[in-house]
Design a protein around this motif. Structure first.
Motif, mmCIF file in Angstrom:
data_model
loop_
_atom_site.group_PDB
_atom_site.id
_atom_site.type_symbol
_atom_site.label_atom_id
_atom_site.label_comp_id
_atom_site.label_asym_id
_atom_site.label_seq_id
_atom_site.Cartn_x
_atom_site.Cartn_y
_atom_site.Cartn_z
ATOM 1 N N ARG A 82 0.816 -1.215 0.000
ATOM 2 C CA ARG A 82 0.000 0.000 0.000
ATOM 3 C C ARG A 82 0.850 1.266 0.000
ATOM 4 O O ARG A 82 0.383 2.322 -0.415
ATOM 5 C CB ARG A 82 -0.926 0.013 1.213
ATOM 6 C CG ARG A 82 -0.192 -0.117 2.533
ATOM 7 C CD ARG A 82 -1.118 -0.035 3.724
ATOM 8 N NE ARG A 82 -1.571 1.321 3.973
ATOM 9 C CZ ARG A 82 -2.130 1.705 5.115
ATOM 10 N NH1 ARG A 82 -2.301 0.828 6.092
ATOM 11 N NH2 ARG A 82 -2.517 2.950 5.281
ATOM 12 N N GLN A 85 2.228 3.412 -4.680
ATOM 13 C CA GLN A 85 1.120 3.396 -5.630
ATOM 14 C C GLN A 85 1.551 4.002 -6.961
ATOM 15 O O GLN A 85 2.558 4.708 -7.041
ATOM 16 C CB GLN A 85 -0.080 4.161 -5.066
ATOM 17 C CG GLN A 85 -0.652 3.563 -3.795
ATOM 18 C CD GLN A 85 -1.289 2.210 -4.007
ATOM 19 O OE1 GLN A 85 -2.062 2.019 -4.943
ATOM 20 N NE2 GLN A 85 -0.961 1.253 -3.142
ATOM 21 N N ALA A 158 -5.139 6.172 -5.564
ATOM 22 C CA ALA A 158 -3.789 5.965 -5.040
ATOM 23 C C ALA A 158 -3.663 6.519 -3.619
ATOM 24 O O ALA A 158 -3.060 5.897 -2.742
ATOM 25 C CB ALA A 158 -2.771 6.624 -5.964
#
Length: 306
Positions: A82, A85, A158
């Motif tokens: 995560r 992005q 994102a």
């Protein structure tokens, strides 16, 4: 400490038994809260570099460190997670046209199971508004958005993962000038308010002046010059950087950006500099040996003749 560090990254593609080297051993660093512009003409290896860093394709050689962790430590191609992005050149191609804007923005973060459904929807709506879209767009099919609106939705998707680094691969090339300015203003806001780092990939050197802290100039799979944005734009040193600038910026009064390309198009040895046939300051050694990285006038440079 650098947020991203790339060492000796290489990638070649094979087509009909012919090998085409796309990236030929590059080094990059991006600090916390920094925007690095990776510039160069189409086909020089910028997007291939981005895909390797984002772990979308596997490198042939090299090391990639992100937030102190080696991303390519294993044999399998694993997700960067995560914290890293990517926003693509054609954002509509990265969305499922069957979904609404809200569903599309939620989709990435939903896979990480960060929040419950209601909290995820709330944060998604906040980000849709943050990037400059009205919350009424939430129920609009993503395929009905314009190019600029779709790009904003991609940025919101994102951001929902709360990343530390976002890669923009030619993310403004399909937009008109006014929309480019809006996206650049949004990126400045993200740097200022969220301390997000960026790898900003483009072929337009002039565009990097408004957002990037440093610029890395890429040609034929190699980074030929790296330096501060002001230094690169005001005083380009490498012959290729000067010619790239001359193609997008007005020629100065003293003609410092205007110089003839050498009238020789001989076949360069595989071990020589890729820019040899087009360089106006090339020497014999340039055709025989690839220049290594060295410091020149406070920036990293690959050139035998400077």
């Amino acid at each position: 400490m650098n947020l991203l560090e790339v060492k000796g990254l290489k990638k070649s593609f094979v087509e009909k038994k012919a090998v085409f080297p796309a990236v030929k051993g590059i080094d990059l660093t991006i600090a916390e809260g920094e925007c690095l512009g990776l510039v160069g003409e189409s086909g020089c290896g910028k997007s291939t570099t981005a895909y390797m860093v984002a772990r979308l394709i596997r490198e042939d050689e090299g090391e990639i460190y992100f937030n102190g962790k080696k991303l390519n430590a294993g044999r399998r191609l694993t997700c960067a997670g995560r914290d890293l992005q990517m926003v693509f050149q054609s954002p509509k191609d990265s969305f499922d046209p069957r979904y609404t804007v809200l569903q599309s923005v939620m989709m990435g973060a939903d896979s990480y199971h960060l929040w419950g459904r209601k909290e995820l929807e709330k944060k998604s709506l906040e980000l849709i508004e943050f990037v400059g879209l009205k919350t009424a767009y939430a129920d609009v099919p993503v395929m009905n958005l314009s190019g600029g609106e779709c790009q904003r939705a991609a940025i919101a998707r994102a951001l929902l993962c709360d990343p530390r680094l976002i890669i923009f691969d030619e993310a403004t090339s399909a937009l008109d000038v006014s929309l480019q300015a809006q996206v650049i203003q949004l990126l400045r806001r993200l740097k200022r308010e969220r301390n997000v780092s960026f790898l900003f990939i483009t072929h337009d050197l002039a565009l990097t002046a408004s957002i990037c802290d440093r610029i890395a100039v890429m040609y034929a799979g190699r980074i030929v010059e790296v330096g501060g944005t002001k230094e690169i734009l005001d005083q380009p040193v490498h012959p290729y950087t000067r010619q790239l600038l001359a193609s997008v910026l007005p020629v100065t009064a003293d003609g410092s950006y205007r110089f003839p390309v050498m009238e020789r198009l001989r076949e360069t040895e595989a071990s020589g500099c890729e820019y040899y046939d087009f360089c106006n300051i090339a020497a014999d050694i340039c055709a025989k040996k690839v220049p290594g990285p060295r410091e020149y006038r406070g920036r990293e440079m690959r050139c035998h003749c400077l």
